[in-house]
Design a protein around this motif. Sequence first.
Motif, PDB file in Angstrom:
ATOM      1  N   PHE A 259       0.862  -1.178   0.000  1.00 52.34           N
ATOM      2  CA  PHE A 259       0.000   0.000   0.000  1.00 52.34           C
ATOM      3  C   PHE A 259       0.903   1.235   0.000  1.00 52.34           C
ATOM      4  O   PHE A 259       1.974   1.244   0.619  1.00 52.34           O
ATOM      5  CB  PHE A 259      -0.890   0.025   1.243  1.00 52.34           C
ATOM      6  N   VAL A 260       0.477   2.292  -0.680  1.00 49.56           N
ATOM      7  CA  VAL A 260       1.247   3.539  -0.709  1.00 49.56           C
ATOM      8  C   VAL A 260       0.307   4.674  -0.319  1.00 49.56           C
ATOM      9  O   VAL A 260      -0.760   4.837  -0.917  1.00 49.56           O
ATOM     10  CB  VAL A 260       1.867   3.819  -2.091  1.00 49.56           C
ATOM     11  N   VAL A 261       0.709   5.454   0.696  1.00 50.61           N
ATOM     12  CA  VAL A 261      -0.182   6.486   1.235  1.00 50.61           C
ATOM     13  C   VAL A 261       0.586   7.774   1.506  1.00 50.61           C
ATOM     14  O   VAL A 261       1.809   7.777   1.664  1.00 50.61           O
ATOM     15  CB  VAL A 261      -0.858   5.998   2.531  1.00 50.61           C
ATOM     16  N   GLY A 262      -0.140   8.866   1.574  1.00 51.78           N
ATOM     17  CA  GLY A 262       0.464  10.153   1.888  1.00 51.78           C
ATOM     18  C   GLY A 262       1.029  10.846   0.666  1.00 51.78           C
ATOM     19  O   GLY A 262       0.667  10.553  -0.478  1.00 51.78           O
ATOM     20  N   ASP A 263       1.953  11.767   0.906  1.00 52.81           N
ATOM     21  CA  ASP A 263       2.493  12.597  -0.169  1.00 52.81           C
ATOM     22  C   ASP A 263       3.163  11.802  -1.278  1.00 52.81           C
ATOM     23  O   ASP A 263       3.246  12.260  -2.418  1.00 52.81           O
ATOM     24  CB  ASP A 263       3.504  13.601   0.395  1.00 52.81           C
ATOM     25  N   CYS A 264       3.702  10.617  -0.968  1.00 47.58           N
ATOM     26  CA  CYS A 264       4.428   9.836  -1.973  1.00 47.58           C
ATOM     27  C   CYS A 264       3.501   9.000  -2.846  1.00 47.58           C
ATOM     28  O   CYS A 264       3.970   8.293  -3.749  1.00 47.58           O
ATOM     29  CB  CYS A 264       5.475   8.942  -1.311  1.00 47.58           C
ATOM     30  N   ALA A 265       2.183   9.082  -2.624  1.00 52.08           N
ATOM     31  CA  ALA A 265       1.215   8.311  -3.402  1.00 52.08           C
ATOM     32  C   ALA A 265       0.518   9.208  -4.421  1.00 52.08           C
ATOM     33  O   ALA A 265       0.133  10.337  -4.114  1.00 52.08           O
ATOM     34  CB  ALA A 265       0.172   7.677  -2.477  1.00 52.08           C
ATOM     35  N   ALA A 266       0.356   8.710  -5.630  1.00 48.99           N
ATOM     36  CA  ALA A 266      -0.317   9.461  -6.692  1.00 48.99           C
ATOM     37  C   ALA A 266      -1.818   9.213  -6.605  1.00 48.99           C
ATOM     38  O   ALA A 266      -2.395   8.473  -7.414  1.00 48.99           O
ATOM     39  CB  ALA A 266       0.225   9.059  -8.057  1.00 48.99           C
ATOM     40  N   VAL A 267      -2.452   9.831  -5.615  1.00 46.83           N
ATOM     41  CA  VAL A 267      -3.892   9.696  -5.424  1.00 46.83           C
ATOM     42  C   VAL A 267      -4.584  10.856  -6.134  1.00 46.83           C
ATOM     43  O   VAL A 267      -4.344  12.018  -5.797  1.00 46.83           O
ATOM     44  CB  VAL A 267      -4.253   9.702  -3.924  1.00 46.83           C
ATOM     45  N   PRO A 268      -5.426  10.590  -7.133  1.00 44.87           N
ATOM     46  CA  PRO A 268      -6.070  11.673  -7.878  1.00 44.87           C
ATOM     47  C   PRO A 268      -6.858  12.615  -6.957  1.00 44.87           C
ATOM     48  O   PRO A 268      -7.618  12.179  -6.094  1.00 44.87           O
ATOM     49  CB  PRO A 268      -7.025  10.926  -8.825  1.00 44.87           C
TER      50      PRO A 268
END
Length: 358
Positions: A259-268
């Motif tokens: 899982f990748v979360v926070g500023d380092c994740a490319a969440v639209p």
Amino acid sequence: MRVVVVGAGYAGMSAANRLARKVPSAEITVINPRPDFVERVRLHQQIAGTGAAATPLASMLPAGVTSRVGTVDRIGDGAVVLDDGERIDFDHAILAVGSTALPMPGTVPVGTWEGAEQARGALAALPAGSTVTVVGGGPTGIETAAEVAGARPDVRVRLVGSSVAGSFSHGARQRVHASLRQLRVDVVDDDVTRVAEGSGRSDGVVRLRSGAAFPSDLTLWAIVAGIPDLAARSGLAVNAEGRAVVDEFLRSVTDERVFVVGDCAAVPGARLSCQSSAPQGAHAANNLARIVAGRRPEPYAVRYVGLGVSLGRKDAVVQFTRRDDTLRRAYIAGGTAGVVKEIASRGAKLGARTGIGG
């Protein structure tokens, strides 16, 4: 189940503490470069000497969660590898290394713990009559300039940015500028192109795109835009900014175990903020708990309520937004906004420590 959380910011701590509550049997290890949880929303206070931004991880995590001080070199194939070569195997991992600063030479970055500590020492050593230049017109730059001006009225403070408070509505932006004027912060609407070293050890010359230049005894870089390259270095798919590409459940599209979360994740639709990071960390933990229980994970939905900026210890502006982060006209300012901003900052830390909320 072995879970490794890489990064102990708002996202990582929210994930670790939520998962510890949801799946008590999980063996959770948090890996972080330093033994502290750093409240990035308080780094401007750390710089000015008006507050503290670090809290030991030991007081932020429950007894059953292990914390390790170290730097991860790469992640993948069911393991994280530290820079000293040690390998820690996992069944699932949560990548939460946040964002960083890419400062211009001759400046001190204020969006990181190390930079804030360097800036704190340099500011404390400045004699009366010195000039401090803050580069960056976003919330980090505004809060840094205002805090320094309030704490050190004996120095001149300049805030340089092409659009100071540009993310606020017109009325809120005007109110921010009025408070900066009251604090005697000189706002310069321009971009810095170079910071040249002066004749002394700390003084220099700030040069602007317009061709103007002025002396600066301490120049602080208040633009947070860089992303650590751990995801890219580990072979995970990243976007043009270096953020890891994730699916609707916040899992890496390259490796569903991560899982990748926070500023380092490319969440639209997500912006760099603890208002984004903490809910993502909590949601990742919820989804991991659902997977362990044999249930389908749930999609993540971006939700915002506002945008706040501190203007010293007794003033602030809080801009209300819609859930998709588009601006409303409404905002509050002054002492009431200062209380709201402080409550939000304390709530962010409480949520990270307890895993509640988000």
